[in-house]
Design a protein around this motif. Structure first.
Motif, PDB file in Angstrom:
ATOM      1  N   ARG A  87      41.761  74.445  27.533  1.00 56.58           N
ATOM      2  CA  ARG A  87      42.406  74.681  28.846  1.00 56.58           C
ATOM      3  C   ARG A  87      42.685  73.493  29.771  1.00 56.58           C
ATOM      4  NH1 ARG A  87      45.189  79.471  28.067  1.00 56.58           N
ATOM      5  NH2 ARG A  87      43.798  80.956  27.333  1.00 56.58           N
ATOM      6  N   LEU A  88      41.761  72.555  29.622  1.00 59.86           N
ATOM      7  CA  LEU A  88      41.596  71.335  30.366  1.00 59.86           C
ATOM      8  C   LEU A  88      42.486  70.281  29.765  1.00 59.86           C
ATOM      9  CD1 LEU A  88      37.971  71.340  31.579  1.00 59.86           C
ATOM     10  CD2 LEU A  88      39.938  72.574  32.473  1.00 59.86           C
ATOM     11  N   PRO A 106      27.216  63.917  36.342  1.00 61.78           N
ATOM     12  CA  PRO A 106      28.077  63.530  37.709  1.00 61.78           C
ATOM     13  C   PRO A 106      29.429  63.233  37.192  1.00 61.78           C
ATOM     14  CG  PRO A 106      25.830  62.317  37.740  1.00 61.78           C
ATOM     15  CD  PRO A 106      25.922  63.014  36.353  1.00 61.78           C
ATOM     16  N   GLU A 107      30.280  63.533  38.018  1.00 63.16           N
ATOM     17  CA  GLU A 107      31.821  63.170  37.723  1.00 63.16           C
ATOM     18  C   GLU A 107      31.969  61.820  37.071  1.00 63.16           C
ATOM     19  OE1 GLU A 107      35.204  64.477  40.095  1.00 63.16           O
ATOM     20  OE2 GLU A 107      33.686  65.512  41.194  1.00 63.16           O
ATOM     21  N   ASN A 108      31.295  60.735  37.929  1.00 67.69           N
ATOM     22  CA  ASN A 108      31.528  59.433  37.465  1.00 67.69           C
ATOM     23  C   ASN A 108      31.139  59.302  35.956  1.00 67.69           C
ATOM     24  OD1 ASN A 108      28.928  59.678  38.942  1.00 67.69           O
ATOM     25  ND2 ASN A 108      28.700  57.300  38.478  1.00 67.69           N
ATOM     26  N   LEU A 109      30.113  59.740  35.688  1.00 64.91           N
ATOM     27  CA  LEU A 109      29.724  59.568  34.393  1.00 64.91           C
ATOM     28  C   LEU A 109      30.453  60.185  33.157  1.00 64.91           C
ATOM     29  CD1 LEU A 109      25.970  59.615  34.596  1.00 64.91           C
ATOM     30  CD2 LEU A 109      27.381  57.549  34.806  1.00 64.91           C
ATOM     31  N   LEU A 110      30.946  61.422  33.735  1.00 62.15           N
ATOM     32  CA  LEU A 110      31.862  62.076  32.782  1.00 62.15           C
ATOM     33  C   LEU A 110      33.041  61.379  32.493  1.00 62.15           C
ATOM     34  CD1 LEU A 110      31.644  65.690  34.271  1.00 62.15           C
ATOM     35  CD2 LEU A 110      30.742  64.898  32.054  1.00 62.15           C
ATOM     36  N   ARG A 111      33.511  60.710  33.326  1.00 59.27           N
ATOM     37  CA  ARG A 111      34.850  59.977  33.373  1.00 59.27           C
ATOM     38  C   ARG A 111      34.658  58.663  32.333  1.00 59.27           C
ATOM     39  NH1 ARG A 111      35.461  61.012  39.060  1.00 59.27           N
ATOM     40  NH2 ARG A 111      34.749  58.584  39.541  1.00 59.27           N
ATOM     41  N   GLU A 112      33.344  58.307  32.279  1.00 56.95           N
ATOM     42  CA  GLU A 112      33.041  57.264  31.340  1.00 56.95           C
ATOM     43  C   GLU A 112      33.243  57.328  29.754  1.00 56.95           C
ATOM     44  OE1 GLU A 112      29.197  55.609  32.024  1.00 56.95           O
ATOM     45  OE2 GLU A 112      29.793  54.832  34.110  1.00 56.95           O
ATOM     46  N   ALA A 142      40.854  64.391  36.540  1.00 58.98           N
ATOM     47  CA  ALA A 142      41.182  65.760  36.436  1.00 58.98           C
ATOM     48  C   ALA A 142      40.378  66.597  35.811  1.00 58.98           C
ATOM     49  CB  ALA A 142      42.616  66.218  36.327  1.00 58.98           C
ATOM     50  N   VAL A 143      39.973  66.284  34.424  1.00 56.15           N
ATOM     51  CA  VAL A 143      39.282  67.080  33.593  1.00 56.15           C
ATOM     52  C   VAL A 143      37.642  67.156  34.036  1.00 56.15           C
ATOM     53  CG1 VAL A 143      38.218  67.138  31.132  1.00 56.15           C
ATOM     54  CG2 VAL A 143      40.841  66.566  31.867  1.00 56.15           C
ATOM     55  N   ALA A 144      37.164  65.860  34.506  1.00 59.92           N
ATOM     56  CA  ALA A 144      35.800  65.668  35.334  1.00 59.92           C
ATOM     57  C   ALA A 144      35.589  66.820  36.218  1.00 59.92           C
ATOM     58  CB  ALA A 144      35.576  64.273  35.641  1.00 59.92           C
ATOM     59  N   LEU A 145      36.399  66.686  37.285  1.00 60.59           N
ATOM     60  CA  LEU A 145      36.393  67.722  38.310  1.00 60.59           C
ATOM     61  C   LEU A 145      36.507  69.097  37.892  1.00 60.59           C
ATOM     62  CD1 LEU A 145      36.428  68.072  41.303  1.00 60.59           C
ATOM     63  CD2 LEU A 145      38.991  68.223  41.493  1.00 60.59           C
ATOM     64  N   ASP A 146      37.359  69.227  36.721  1.00 61.29           N
ATOM     65  CA  ASP A 146      37.429  70.823  36.423  1.00 61.29           C
ATOM     66  C   ASP A 146      36.266  71.279  35.646  1.00 61.29           C
ATOM     67  OD1 ASP A 146      40.160  71.262  37.127  1.00 61.29           O
ATOM     68  OD2 ASP A 146      40.819  70.887  35.285  1.00 61.29           O
ATOM     69  N   LEU A 147      35.541  70.334  35.035  1.00 57.33           N
ATOM     70  CA  LEU A 147      34.017  70.553  34.511  1.00 57.33           C
ATOM     71  C   LEU A 147      33.208  70.843  35.522  1.00 57.33           C
ATOM     72  CD1 LEU A 147      33.995  68.018  31.379  1.00 57.33           C
ATOM     73  CD2 LEU A 147      34.011  70.470  31.376  1.00 57.33           C
ATOM     74  N   LYS A 148      33.155  70.250  36.604  1.00 55.83           N
ATOM     75  CA  LYS A 148      32.216  70.275  37.850  1.00 55.83           C
ATOM     76  C   LYS A 148      32.584  71.732  38.296  1.00 55.83           C
ATOM     77  CE  LYS A 148      29.418  68.305  38.328  1.00 55.83           C
ATOM     78  NZ  LYS A 148      28.245  68.472  37.688  1.00 55.83           N
TER      79      LYS A 148
END
Length: 249
Positions: A61-62, A89-95, A102-108
């Motif tokens: 979905r994401l 954390p979002e910053n580590l997901l984005r790595e 957007a996907v990092a935020l959706d996962l949170k």
């Protein structure tokens, strides 16, 4: 003439090309995989899927127009488990390659919804008889935080949860806790018992000397004012420790 022959040959070639039907556009290979994975989940439930496939289902979905299997595996390779992915954390997901803001935020958001669901299972219920749910909630809420948090579960006379608050957030290895403030807040909420919870970002839930001393001080102050400390739980990434279980309370 040679020119006329060339033109006739070119015209014949174009006519031959015109009668060949256009090739149908191939569907991306991952679309069939998505359908099969959804069918497996629908027929067998989540227990039939390993972590990376359940994470793939979320990512469908994401990330609607890409193969999400490599992304799911990369997330698990980086963080370890599905719980650790959602707790990251979002910053580590984005790595991780394939994970944008957007996907990092959706996962949170998904992680927050899961925490809210776990908290609703213990809200208003007799906490001591729902101890497994309490531990599940605390682990989901705190185990993968990068900084120490000091959380208090405030209980009523029936040991039902009336409030859940993070009183302090500290550094990677220390959170300032003021025992009198803990007890004062319990009195404000008309709470007669509390459960103390904090996390160790290092992953090792073994209580420190400071943890033990601070807990004993809260116990003593609470006793004088009729507020019981049922336990102090320390949450690590791979487990937890109960101070009551260790006979430290």
């Amino acid at each position: 003439m040679q020119v006329g022959a060339d033109r006739r040959q070119e015209a014949g070639f174009l006519a031959e090309q015109a009668v060949v039907p256009p090739t149908a556009e191939q569907k991306p290979h991952y679309l069939g995989h998505r359908d099969r994975l959804r069918e497996r989940f629908a027929s067998a439930g989540h227990s039939a899927l390993p972590d990376y496939e359940l994470l793939e289902l979320l990512l469908f979905r994401l990330i609607p127009r890409a193969d999400t299997k490599p992304v799911a595996k990369a997330l698990l390779a980086r963080f370890g488990t599905l719980a650790e992915v959602l707790g990251a954390p979002e910053n580590l997901l984005r790595e991780v390659k394939g994970i944008g803001p957007a996907v990092a935020l959706d996962l949170k958001i998904i992680a927050a919804a899961a925490q809210r669901m776990l908290r609703s299972e213990i809200k208003g219920r007799e906490t001591l008889s729902s101890w497994t749910q309490v531990l599940d909630y605390c682990r989901a809420a705190m185990a993968f935080e990068e900084r120490e948090q000091f959380r208090i579960l405030f209980l009523d006379k029936k040991n039902a949860l009336i409030a859940d608050e993070v009183q302090q957030t500290g550094t990677v290895d220390h959170t300032p806790v003021y025992p009198r403030e803990v007890v004062r807040r319990a009195l404000e909420l008309s709470s007669t018992a509390i459960v103390l919870v904090h996390n160790h970002p290092s992953g090792d839930p073994t209580p420190s000397r400071a943890d033990i001393d601070m807990t004993k001080e809260i116990v003593e102050i609470g006793k004088r004012l009729g507020i019981a400390v049922h336990d102090h739980i320390i949450i690590g990434k791979k487990g937890h420790v109960s101070m009551k279980g260790l006979l430290l309370i």
